[in-house]
Design a protein around this motif. Structure first.
Motif, PDB file in Angstrom:
ATOM      1  N   GLN A 214       0.824  -1.209   0.000  1.00  0.00           N
ATOM      2  CA  GLN A 214       0.000   0.000   0.000  1.00  0.00           C
ATOM      3  C   GLN A 214       0.861   1.263   0.000  1.00  0.00           C
ATOM      4  O   GLN A 214       0.521   2.263  -0.635  1.00  0.00           O
ATOM      5  N   THR A 215       1.991   1.221   0.705  1.00  0.00           N
ATOM      6  CA  THR A 215       2.908   2.368   0.729  1.00  0.00           C
ATOM      7  C   THR A 215       3.493   2.623  -0.660  1.00  0.00           C
ATOM      8  O   THR A 215       3.552   3.765  -1.132  1.00  0.00           O
ATOM      9  N   ILE A 216       3.928   1.544  -1.322  1.00  0.00           N
ATOM     10  CA  ILE A 216       4.486   1.671  -2.667  1.00  0.00           C
ATOM     11  C   ILE A 216       3.432   2.198  -3.634  1.00  0.00           C
ATOM     12  O   ILE A 216       3.692   3.114  -4.424  1.00  0.00           O
ATOM     13  N   ALA A 217       2.226   1.643  -3.561  1.00  0.00           N
ATOM     14  CA  ALA A 217       1.146   2.087  -4.444  1.00  0.00           C
ATOM     15  C   ALA A 217       0.785   3.547  -4.167  1.00  0.00           C
ATOM     16  O   ALA A 217       0.505   4.314  -5.106  1.00  0.00           O
ATOM     17  N   GLY A 218       0.803   3.935  -2.899  1.00  0.00           N
ATOM     18  CA  GLY A 218       0.507   5.325  -2.549  1.00  0.00           C
ATOM     19  C   GLY A 218       1.508   6.291  -3.149  1.00  0.00           C
ATOM     20  O   GLY A 218       1.132   7.342  -3.707  1.00  0.00           O
ATOM     21  N   MET A 219       2.805   5.952  -3.053  1.00  0.00           N
ATOM     22  CA  MET A 219       3.842   6.791  -3.656  1.00  0.00           C
ATOM     23  C   MET A 219       3.668   6.841  -5.173  1.00  0.00           C
ATOM     24  O   MET A 219       3.788   7.896  -5.801  1.00  0.00           O
TER      25      MET A 219
ATOM     26  N   LEU B 238      13.051   5.782  -2.539  1.00  0.00           N
ATOM     27  CA  LEU B 238      12.009   6.795  -2.720  1.00  0.00           C
ATOM     28  C   LEU B 238      11.309   7.107  -1.403  1.00  0.00           C
ATOM     29  O   LEU B 238      10.963   8.261  -1.125  1.00  0.00           O
ATOM     30  N   GLN B 239      11.128   6.077  -0.577  1.00  0.00           N
ATOM     31  CA  GLN B 239      10.505   6.300   0.728  1.00  0.00           C
ATOM     32  C   GLN B 239      11.379   7.211   1.596  1.00  0.00           C
ATOM     33  O   GLN B 239      10.869   8.101   2.288  1.00  0.00           O
ATOM     34  N   LEU B 240      12.686   7.004   1.539  1.00  0.00           N
ATOM     35  CA  LEU B 240      13.606   7.878   2.283  1.00  0.00           C
ATOM     36  C   LEU B 240      13.495   9.312   1.783  1.00  0.00           C
ATOM     37  O   LEU B 240      13.482  10.266   2.578  1.00  0.00           O
ATOM     38  N   LEU B 241      13.417   9.468   0.452  1.00  0.00           N
ATOM     39  CA  LEU B 241      13.329  10.811  -0.122  1.00  0.00           C
ATOM     40  C   LEU B 241      12.026  11.507   0.273  1.00  0.00           C
ATOM     41  O   LEU B 241      12.019  12.695   0.602  1.00  0.00           O
ATOM     42  N   THR B 242      10.914  10.763   0.237  1.00  0.00           N
ATOM     43  CA  THR B 242       9.632  11.369   0.600  1.00  0.00           C
ATOM     44  C   THR B 242       9.567  11.731   2.079  1.00  0.00           C
ATOM     45  O   THR B 242       8.793  12.605   2.477  1.00  0.00           O
ATOM     46  N   LYS B 243      10.381  11.055   2.896  1.00  0.00           N
ATOM     47  CA  LYS B 243      10.442  11.376   4.321  1.00  0.00           C
ATOM     48  C   LYS B 243      11.472  12.453   4.641  1.00  0.00           C
ATOM     49  O   LYS B 243      11.662  12.812   5.800  1.00  0.00           O
ATOM     50  N   GLY B 244      12.130  12.961   3.594  1.00  0.00           N
ATOM     51  CA  GLY B 244      13.108  14.025   3.787  1.00  0.00           C
ATOM     52  C   GLY B 244      14.484  13.561   4.248  1.00  0.00           C
ATOM     53  O   GLY B 244      15.329  14.377   4.619  1.00  0.00           O
ATOM     54  N   LYS B 245      14.733  12.243   4.202  1.00  0.00           N
ATOM     55  CA  LYS B 245      16.030  11.713   4.630  1.00  0.00           C
ATOM     56  C   LYS B 245      16.997  11.698   3.441  1.00  0.00           C
ATOM     57  O   LYS B 245      17.425  10.647   2.953  1.00  0.00           O
ATOM     58  N   LEU B 246      17.330  12.911   2.958  1.00  0.00           N
ATOM     59  CA  LEU B 246      18.109  13.041   1.732  1.00  0.00           C
ATOM     60  C   LEU B 246      19.526  12.500   1.891  1.00  0.00           C
ATOM     61  O   LEU B 246      20.041  11.821   1.000  1.00  0.00           O
ATOM     62  N   ARG B 247      20.166  12.820   3.003  1.00  0.00           N
ATOM     63  CA  ARG B 247      21.544  12.390   3.205  1.00  0.00           C
ATOM     64  C   ARG B 247      21.649  10.868   3.207  1.00  0.00           C
ATOM     65  O   ARG B 247      22.548  10.295   2.575  1.00  0.00           O
ATOM     66  N   ARG B 248      20.719  10.214   3.869  1.00  0.00           N
ATOM     67  CA  ARG B 248      20.727   8.753   3.921  1.00  0.00           C
ATOM     68  C   ARG B 248      20.435   8.159   2.546  1.00  0.00           C
ATOM     69  O   ARG B 248      21.025   7.150   2.153  1.00  0.00           O
ATOM     70  N   ALA B 249      19.523   8.795   1.788  1.00  0.00           N
ATOM     71  CA  ALA B 249      19.165   8.294   0.458  1.00  0.00           C
ATOM     72  C   ALA B 249      20.353   8.373  -0.496  1.00  0.00           C
ATOM     73  O   ALA B 249      20.606   7.439  -1.269  1.00  0.00           O
TER      74      ALA B 249
END
Length: 492
Positions: A177-182, A250-261
């Motif tokens: 569901q998370t993947i489909a939501g993104m 993509l989940q990291l990016l949508t959560k704002g965790k740019l450095r980790r991504a």
């Protein structure tokens, strides 16, 4: 739950998906004569799915399977083959294409390849949407879509067998569901961005679906190049990069965790490849086509991204490209996009690991053994060890992939009567589920060439081993069944 029950639900799902293009008819009522072509395969598939669900569940039969992966691989293989045939039927029933051409178009759609035998200038809107919707759903996969709504006992095995390596959430249903939501959120944003850039709503939705699924079907004969719009090209590049990026990243990016991504090895490797090959390709185009370096960078940035992401959109004909630039695109199509994304190809992570392994082997020969440290690579979930099992799996897959690539390219030289360079480009596009064509694939392409390319697309989308395991499992099950029946007949 038995394999029959799972297959029935997948047939039911495919039947429902086949009816979705009918939603286009209120906007294009002049195409209502094509209702029958979609309604019949949809209803038949739904009925077959329901009937399959009513069959008695024989869990004992399922327990006879020695390995869960074999059972899951056969189920996944059945779902995709069934989807190919069902997706082809609207083209056949409406007499848009012959059966082989229709099957090719459906395989290209569901596998998110984008090679086409249709003349889009004469194709009704409902079929343009049907092709794009197949790519959009094919990017997620049938099992992924099923898990969004239904949780099976064997869901995790099916999820892995279809080529989804990561769980984004502790619960598998929530992961789907998370993947489909993104996916849907990016679709909405992409469609809106295209609309602002000048596309009409229908074209914007189709191109957004095909860019995110790294598919490449277009409503225009000359693909994105027909718009001759820098803003549309830029939007497409962004969507292609989103589509080729691992869902976990993509989940990291949508959560704002740019450095980790951006610490993920696969992401860094992708950016490195783009940084190297865009200017090199731009220089080649500028020198050979007598265009400015700025125009060369614009063309190279789009088409290099399209090849590496395995999307298949283009901005110009490749018949005028120099052999050096064609070679770069062929190489990038073989590399492919992110593992766990909608992209095809060998995948960035595997190529990165192959290069790291080669580097480690060279270091072992140059430096004392005590100076060699344990190697890791960064995933979205954190550091992961590069061990012997991972290296063996990676090497095995790449060897199989390149063997199929060589065999397919050589066969195309025979069936398509083309040069080896042209055959390598076209088959790399099919096997990598890219969709770029050098001119071999089209409405007049012969059946043998289409069959070879279809096989390449299927191997590329289902990642080779699933097909081998599924065929082996099906053969073994059939042999056991026949032996059981023969034994029963021989008993006095």
């Amino acid at each position: 739950m038995s394999r029959c029950g799972t297959c029935g639900k997948l047939m039911l799902l495919i039947g429902i998906l086949m009816a979705v293009p009918l939603a286009v008819l209120p906007f294009y009522p002049q195409e209502s004569n094509y209702t029958f072509a979609f309604l019949v395969p949809s209803m038949v598939s739904v009925i077959l799915g329901l009937l399959s669900g009513l069959l008695p569940k024989k869990d004992k039969d399922c327990q006879q399977w020695n390995h869960a992966l074999q059972n899951s691989s056969l189920t996944v293989l059945f779902a995709w083959l069934y989807g190919f045939v069902t997706g082809a039927l609207p083209f056949v029933l409406s007499k848009q294409l012959t059966f082989v051409q229709a099957l090719f178009e459906a395989v290209s759609g569901w596998t998110t390849t984008g090679l086409s035998v249709m003349d889009v200038t004469k194709t009704p809107q409902i079929f343009l949407f049907h092709r794009a919707f197949m790519q959009f759903c094919g990017g997620l996969g049938f099992v992924m879509v099923m898990i969004i709504f239904i949780r099976e006992k064997q869901s995790m095995n099916l999820f892995s067998a279809e080529g989804h390596p990561d769980k984004l959430m502790p619960n598998l249903t929530k992961t789907a569901q998370t993947i489909a939501g993104m996916y849907l959120a990016f679709l909405g944003i992409g469609t809106f961005a295209y609309r602002l850039a000048g596309m009409n709503l229908f074209d914007g939705m189709v191109h957004a679906m095909c860019a995110l699924s790294t598919g490449g079907f277009s409503t225009k004969l000359n693909s994105i190049g027909e718009y001759n719009s820098f803003s549309i090209e830029l939007i497409t590049i962004v969507l292609m990069l989103i589509g080729t990026t691992n869902f976990a990243v993509l989940q990291l990016l949508t959560k704002g965790k740019l450095r980790r991504a951006f610490r993920v090895s696969e992401v860094k490797f992708m950016l490195l490849l783009l940084a190297i090959f865009i200017p090199v390709t731009a220089f080649s185009l500028s020198h050979s086509l007598n265009i400015s370096i700025g125009e060369g960078i614009r063309r190279a940035a789009f088409d290099v991204t399209s090849a590496l992401s395995t999307t298949g959109f283009s901005t110009m004909s490749y018949t005028v490209w120099p052999p050096f630039a064609i070679g770069i695109l062929t190489l990038l199509m073989l590399v492919g996009g992110g593992i766990g994304s909608t992209a095809g190809g060998i995948k960035l992570t595997r190529v990165y690991l192959m290069i790291r392994t080669t580097y480690i082997n060279v270091c072992k020969r140059l430096f004392p053994a005590r100076k060699i440290t344990v190697s890791y690579y960064n995933k979205a979930q954190g550091k992961s060890l590069i061990d012997s099992t991972l290296i063996a799996d990676t090497t095995g897959f790449i060897s199989c992939y390149l063997s199929i690539f060589i065999a397919g390219s050589l066969l195309l030289t025979l069936t398509a009567n083309c040069s080896l360079t042209e055959a390598m480009f076209e088959f790399a596009s099919a096997l990598g589920t890219v969709g770029l064509s050098i001119g071999i694939t089209g409405p007049s392409t012969n059946t043998a060439t289409l069959v070879i390319e279809m096989l390449g697309m299927i191997f590329g989308r289902l990642e080779i081993f699933i097909i081998f395991i599924g065929i082996y499992s099906g053969t073994a099950a059939t042999r056991k069944y026949l032996q059981k029946k023969i034994s029963a007949i021989n008993i006095p």
